[in-house]
Design an enzyme around this catalytic site. Structure first.
Site, mmCIF file in Angstrom:
data_model
loop_
_atom_site.group_PDB
_atom_site.id
_atom_site.type_symbol
_atom_site.label_atom_id
_atom_site.label_comp_id
_atom_site.label_asym_id
_atom_site.label_seq_id
_atom_site.Cartn_x
_atom_site.Cartn_y
_atom_site.Cartn_z
ATOM 1 N N PHE A 3 -7.748 5.223 4.775
ATOM 2 C CA PHE A 3 -6.848 4.495 3.886
ATOM 3 C C PHE A 3 -6.388 5.423 2.772
ATOM 4 O O PHE A 3 -7.072 6.396 2.457
ATOM 5 C CB PHE A 3 -7.572 3.273 3.294
ATOM 6 C CG PHE A 3 -6.839 1.988 3.549
ATOM 7 C CD1 PHE A 3 -6.947 1.354 4.766
ATOM 8 C CD2 PHE A 3 -6.027 1.419 2.576
ATOM 9 C CE1 PHE A 3 -6.268 0.172 5.017
ATOM 10 C CE2 PHE A 3 -5.343 0.233 2.819
ATOM 11 C CZ PHE A 3 -5.461 -0.394 4.041
ATOM 12 N N GLN A 61 0.539 -3.007 -9.835
ATOM 13 C CA GLN A 61 0.819 -2.241 -8.626
ATOM 14 C C GLN A 61 1.956 -2.851 -7.805
ATOM 15 O O GLN A 61 1.937 -4.036 -7.510
ATOM 16 C CB GLN A 61 -0.428 -2.150 -7.753
ATOM 17 C CG GLN A 61 -0.203 -1.326 -6.489
ATOM 18 C CD GLN A 61 -1.508 -0.929 -5.818
ATOM 19 O OE1 GLN A 61 -2.137 -1.731 -5.138
ATOM 20 N NE2 GLN A 61 -1.926 0.296 -6.038
ATOM 21 N N HIS A 100 3.662 -2.541 -4.199
ATOM 22 C CA HIS A 100 3.504 -1.986 -2.855
ATOM 23 C C HIS A 100 4.889 -1.615 -2.351
ATOM 24 O O HIS A 100 5.818 -2.412 -2.490
ATOM 25 C CB HIS A 100 2.847 -3.021 -1.946
ATOM 26 C CG HIS A 100 2.283 -2.431 -0.705
ATOM 27 N ND1 HIS A 100 3.082 -1.995 0.318
ATOM 28 C CD2 HIS A 100 1.004 -2.167 -0.338
ATOM 29 C CE1 HIS A 100 2.304 -1.490 1.274
ATOM 30 N NE2 HIS A 100 1.043 -1.590 0.898
ATOM 31 N N LEU A 134 3.614 -8.692 2.908
ATOM 32 C CA LEU A 134 3.259 -7.278 2.940
ATOM 33 C C LEU A 134 3.416 -6.669 4.331
ATOM 34 O O LEU A 134 3.064 -7.269 5.334
ATOM 35 C CB LEU A 134 1.801 -7.135 2.501
ATOM 36 C CG LEU A 134 1.404 -5.727 2.097
ATOM 37 C CD1 LEU A 134 2.071 -5.347 0.790
ATOM 38 C CD2 LEU A 134 -0.098 -5.638 1.962
ATOM 39 N N GLU A 153 0.789 -0.001 4.933
ATOM 40 C CA GLU A 153 1.055 1.441 4.933
ATOM 41 C C GLU A 153 0.905 2.053 6.323
ATOM 42 O O GLU A 153 1.468 3.109 6.615
ATOM 43 C CB GLU A 153 0.038 2.138 4.010
ATOM 44 C CG GLU A 153 0.506 2.302 2.601
ATOM 45 C CD GLU A 153 -0.637 2.696 1.667
ATOM 46 O OE1 GLU A 153 -0.372 2.802 0.477
ATOM 47 O OE2 GLU A 153 -1.778 2.909 2.121
ATOM 48 N N ARG A 168 1.376 5.272 -3.051
ATOM 49 C CA ARG A 168 2.145 4.042 -3.270
ATOM 50 C C ARG A 168 3.080 4.111 -4.475
ATOM 51 O O ARG A 168 4.236 3.718 -4.391
ATOM 52 C CB ARG A 168 1.182 2.859 -3.493
ATOM 53 C CG ARG A 168 0.669 2.272 -2.219
ATOM 54 C CD ARG A 168 -0.220 1.077 -2.495
ATOM 55 N NE ARG A 168 -0.891 0.682 -1.255
ATOM 56 C CZ ARG A 168 -1.818 -0.268 -1.185
ATOM 57 N NH1 ARG A 168 -2.187 -0.924 -2.271
ATOM 58 N NH2 ARG A 168 -2.374 -0.568 -0.036
ATOM 59 N N HIS A 202 2.224 -6.561 -6.325
ATOM 60 C CA HIS A 202 1.131 -6.745 -5.384
ATOM 61 C C HIS A 202 -0.200 -7.024 -6.065
ATOM 62 O O HIS A 202 -0.959 -7.880 -5.632
ATOM 63 C CB HIS A 202 1.035 -5.480 -4.539
ATOM 64 C CG HIS A 202 0.009 -5.522 -3.452
ATOM 65 N ND1 HIS A 202 -0.029 -6.521 -2.509
ATOM 66 C CD2 HIS A 202 -1.013 -4.681 -3.153
ATOM 67 C CE1 HIS A 202 -1.038 -6.293 -1.670
ATOM 68 N NE2 HIS A 202 -1.663 -5.206 -2.046
ATOM 69 N N ARG A 222 -4.762 1.119 -8.428
ATOM 70 C CA ARG A 222 -5.868 0.791 -7.534
ATOM 71 C C ARG A 222 -5.694 1.452 -6.173
ATOM 72 O O ARG A 222 -4.590 1.506 -5.646
ATOM 73 C CB ARG A 222 -5.945 -0.723 -7.339
ATOM 74 C CG ARG A 222 -6.986 -1.143 -6.310
ATOM 75 C CD ARG A 222 -7.140 -2.639 -6.212
ATOM 76 N NE ARG A 222 -6.012 -3.327 -5.633
ATOM 77 C CZ ARG A 222 -5.715 -3.346 -4.328
ATOM 78 N NH1 ARG A 222 -6.447 -2.664 -3.466
ATOM 79 N NH2 ARG A 222 -4.675 -4.034 -3.893
#
Lengths: 588, 234
Positions: A119, A240, A242, A252, A255, A286, A353, A398
């Site tokens: 990730f 944040q 996204h 969403l 990624e 991001r 997000h 984050r």
């Protein structure tokens, strides 16, 4: 109105991941608790998390909590509290194993262990190369986790008050928290929940933005209640975005799509990320990608009649790759964008997000508010965990998969702190002030008697447009200045909302009006914080101050509702047992 | 903008003697893809229309309702596929609290009755319990249930005996734990279901399969429970 008083050892507001994890701790310790939730627990927004929960189990690659800690500090752009971050990363394997023992249906490796995938931002050996750290249950990790935690609470006989909405904090003469007021949605009746310990696990406030990945229920209720009770809200300017939410719908798109080779294009079909991040291109972090997209839109290269979104193109990929590796995304795209990515690009837009900020806490889950020169003065009786809290593990930005981890670690630590503190308070509960429910009742009365009130729907739409336009991915000084004025005007309108429905029974118009009263506090904190912080760090990207400024701004900002003012708190740079991750430029 | 016609079941015990159907229309545009998008617009017009909603992406299970005679989630229902006037009613078979909001107490009571949690009294290992990918695959199609109640409230056996018949949703979860290799309570779980009502009220009419918005198959799970029951008697 008649107000019922109910007494418990502890009251928990919110039954998502953090609330349920804390509730389990308390229920299994045999305490008398009440868990209030405005939705049935499995409807909470934790259910929508997809990718995984981060923990250095090392099931597929060598891994270490210290590497996870380093990545999280760097991801936070050094704004995260390093004691909290160390605590979270060290505890991660334990809380994930616990979840497995509770019955979580994790996907498995060939040798039967918990499956882990790579990730963004999670690396081995202090930033060297990607590591498989995200523990996953297919692409439904949040759903699996929320249901598992709810099920374990069923086993523990946890007492739930389902479809009860908390209204306000009740504080005593010394500022200590004595419980909350709440409305039962089915009957419209108001109660005071008196408790020795009160935990907020109320989730985020992503609905303040027009384009949001968040559920309808994410209206910053805990933030609104804390702000009205005179408590500060921390670091709200760090929101944040996204890069890839479905345009219009906000759902969403992970990624992983870009990981499989998907490309972002502007109206000219140009792969614009090559200009912004020549090396990583579409797979830059991001915040970098979202900023590039916002710039394209602002400079008129967006797509569609309004030139207000971009396209995520997968059409060059082998259809088999899309169908086998991205089936969920294909389903979302067909269902919510009307586009089958095998043939057509997915319209996407940077989408609000996650709220990095929130109610400031220590890693024990205890809420703090500076007092008599002590920046870490604990508010007795008050705890917070999950997205509504700011521990602060995410700082300015984050990392993916650290949010589910946050819920588990700090839900549990808050539960343990509550057990410890309740243990030191034998005997009866302290008396409630006579006017404990007065503020809440006054708000309800105002709403009932408002003449020519403004439509809740319209006021909320104005708030969301203002936040989207003035406090988005990229922040411009003149836009922020206007935004501060506009959000104050919206706040004024929030105080005059009216509803057409005056039924006592399951009055959702009333609930939505109360939610907007909470959401506006979160929105003000976000806008004020963004206008005030004159630097760029993590998700706060100021056009006029493009660099991080550690000399002046390596500090948490605290927004107070009273006077709409901002104060500061130092960042905890000292971890618990290891050396400080020293400040340096954040480059991926 | 085209106008969309609705007939909505309305009942507010605080004001209404009896339920009624409300005729209401609203202008929609291209952005209104899902029924829930239109319901939000309807609520802006008449804020007294009561319905539940949360995630708006089909994972939380809040906005289940009866749409043109069929149970489904408003957030996953395509507006363009709907015949007008769109008739919206609460999920059938459960008491109505108000409008499209039903009292789900009985539904959750049945879910809770199957002990929907892992039972394993052995002290857990230091790390995870091991489970092969093949054993884990048995849980697919089961654990994804969102507890929306579309299935149970389309099942005549559940309508007639909601207090005695577990219903498709609860039985789907019963099988989710029965087939989890980490669970040790198989025999107790089967004992609990070995009852003319709790399990055997299922007559395999497939309404549950038809209604599930997540494309799960409670009837197949019920069949597997029956097979396990049979296997232990021979």
């Amino acid at each position: 109105m008649n107000v019922t008083k109910r007494s418990y050892d502890a009251v928990i507001v919110g039954a998502g991941g953090a609330g349920l994890r804390a509730a389990l701790q308390l229920a299994e310790a045999g305490l008398n608790i009440a868990v209030l939730s405005k939705v049935f627990p499995t409807r909470s927004h934790t259910v929508a998390a997809q990718g995984g929960v981060a923990a250095s189990l090392g099931n597929s690659d060598e891994d270490h909590w210290h590497w996870h800690m380093y990545d999280t500090v760097k991801g936070s752009d050094w704004l995260g509290d390093q004691d909290s971050i160390e605590y979270m990363c060290r505890m991660a394997p334990e809380v994930v194993y616990e979840l497995e023992h509770f019955g979580m249906p994790f996907t498995r490796t060939e040798d039967g262990r918990i499956y882990q995938r790579p990730f963004g931002g999670h690396m081995s050996n202090f930033g060297e190369k990607p590591v498989r750290r995200a523990c996953a249950a297919a692409d439904r990790t949040g759903h699996a986790m929320l249901h598992t935690l709810y099920q374990r609470n069923v086993r523990a006989n946890t007492r739930f008050f389902v479809e009860w909405m908390a209204l306000d904090l009740v504080r005593g003469p010394e500022g200590e928290v004595l419980g909350v007021t709440a409305i039962e949605m089915e009957t419209g009746e108001v109660s005071v929940f008196q408790a020795k310990a009160t935990l907020f696990a109320t989730g985020g406030s992503g609905r303040m933005y027009y384009a949001s990945t968040n559920a309808f229920i994410n209206t910053g209720d805990g933030l609104g209640m804390a702000a009205r009770a005179g408590l500060p809200i921390q670091d709200m300017e760090f929101f944040q975005f996204h890069p890839t939410g479905v345009y219009g719908a906000g759902i969403l798109i992970t990624e992983g799509v870009r990981g499989e080779g998907g490309i972002l294009r502007n109206k000219d079909g140009e792969r614009f990320m090559e200009r912004y991040a020549p090396n990583a291109k579409d797979l830059a972090s991001r915040d970098v990608v979202s900023r590039a997209m916002a710039t394209e839109i602002k400079e008129g290269r967006g797509c569609g009649p309004e030139k207000d979104h971009l396209l995520l193109d997968l059409s060059h990929l082998d259809p088999d790759v899309i169908i086998r590796r991205l089936p969920g995304i294909r389903e979302i795209s067909i269902r919510f964008a009307g586009a089958d990515p095998v043939r057509e690009p997915i319209p996407v837009v940077p989408t609000a997000h996650y709220q990095m900020g929130g109610i400031p806490t220590l890693y024990s889950g205890r809420v703090v508010a500076p007092k008599n020169g002590d920046p870490d003065a604990v508010v007795p009786g008050f705890y917070a965990a999950g997205e509504c809290a700011c521990a602060s593990v995410h700082g300015g930005n984050r990392l993916g998969c650290n949010s589910l981890l946050d819920l588990l670690v700090f839900g549990r630590s808050a539960g343990d702190s509550m057990i410890e503190d309740i243990g030191k308070m034998p005997g009866a509960l302290p008396d409630l002030p006579r006017d404990a429910a007065e503020g809440s009742l006054a708000r309800l009365d105002r709403l009932e008697s408002q003449k020519d009130g403004e439509s809740v729907h319209e006021v909320q739409a104005a708030m969301r447009r203002t936040m989207q336009e003035h406090c988005g991915v990229f922040r411009f000084p003149e836009m922020l200045a206007k935004g501060v004025a506009e959000i104050e005007a919206v706040a004024e309108r929030v105080s005059r909302t009216g509803i057409g429905d005056h039924s006592r029974v399951f009055n959702t118009a009333r609930i939505e009006a109360l939610e907007v009263e909470n959401l506006i506090e979160a929105a003000k904190a976000t806008m004020m914080g963004a206008a005030n912080r004159e630097e760029s760090r993590g998700a706060q990207a100021r056009a006029d101050f493009p660099e991080r400024d550690d000399t002046n701004w390596l500090k948490h900002s605290l927004w107070y509702r009273e006077g709409n003012r901002i104060d500061y708190r130092p960042v905890h740079l000292k971890p618990l047992t290891v050396e400080t991750v020293a400040l340096k430029k954040r480059v991926y | 903008m085209p106008t969309m016609q609705f007939k909505i079941y309305r009942y507010d015990p605080d004001r209404d003697e009896r339920p009624r159907m409300q005729d209401i229309s609203v202008e929609i545009d291209a952005a209104d893809r899902k029924l829930l998008d239109v319901l939000v617009k309807l609520k802006a017009k008449d804020d007294s229309i009561g319905y539940r909603r949360s995630c708006r992406e089909g994972v939380c299970g809040s906005d289940a309702m009866n749409i043109n005679g069929k149970n489904g989630l408003a957030c996953l229902t395509e507006v363009k596929d709907l015949k007008q006037p769109v008739v919206l009613r609460p999920l059938p078979g459960l008491p109505v609290i108000r409008d499209l909001i039903v009292d789900m107490t009985q539904f959750f009571k049945q879910y809770h009755s199957i002990r929907p949690y892992l039972i394993n009294d052995e002290p857990p290992p230091e790390r995870e319990r091991l489970q092969s990918p093949e054993d884990r695959e048995e849980l697919d199609g089961l654990y994804e249930c969102i507890l929306c109640a579309c299935c149970s409230t389309s099942c005549p056996s559940f309508w007639w005996n909601p207090d005695k018949y577990v219903g498709p949703a609860g039985l789907l979860q019963a099988y989710r734990f029965l087939c989890d290799t980490r669970d040790q309570a198989t025999s107790e779980r089967l004992d609990d279901l070995d009852d003319p009502y709790r399990l055997f009220r299922c007559h395999s009419i497939m309404n549950c399969v038809d209604a599930c918005p997540k494309e799960l198959n409670p009837m197949a799970a019920i069949g597997k429970i029956k097979a396990m029951m049979l296997a232990r008697t021979v």
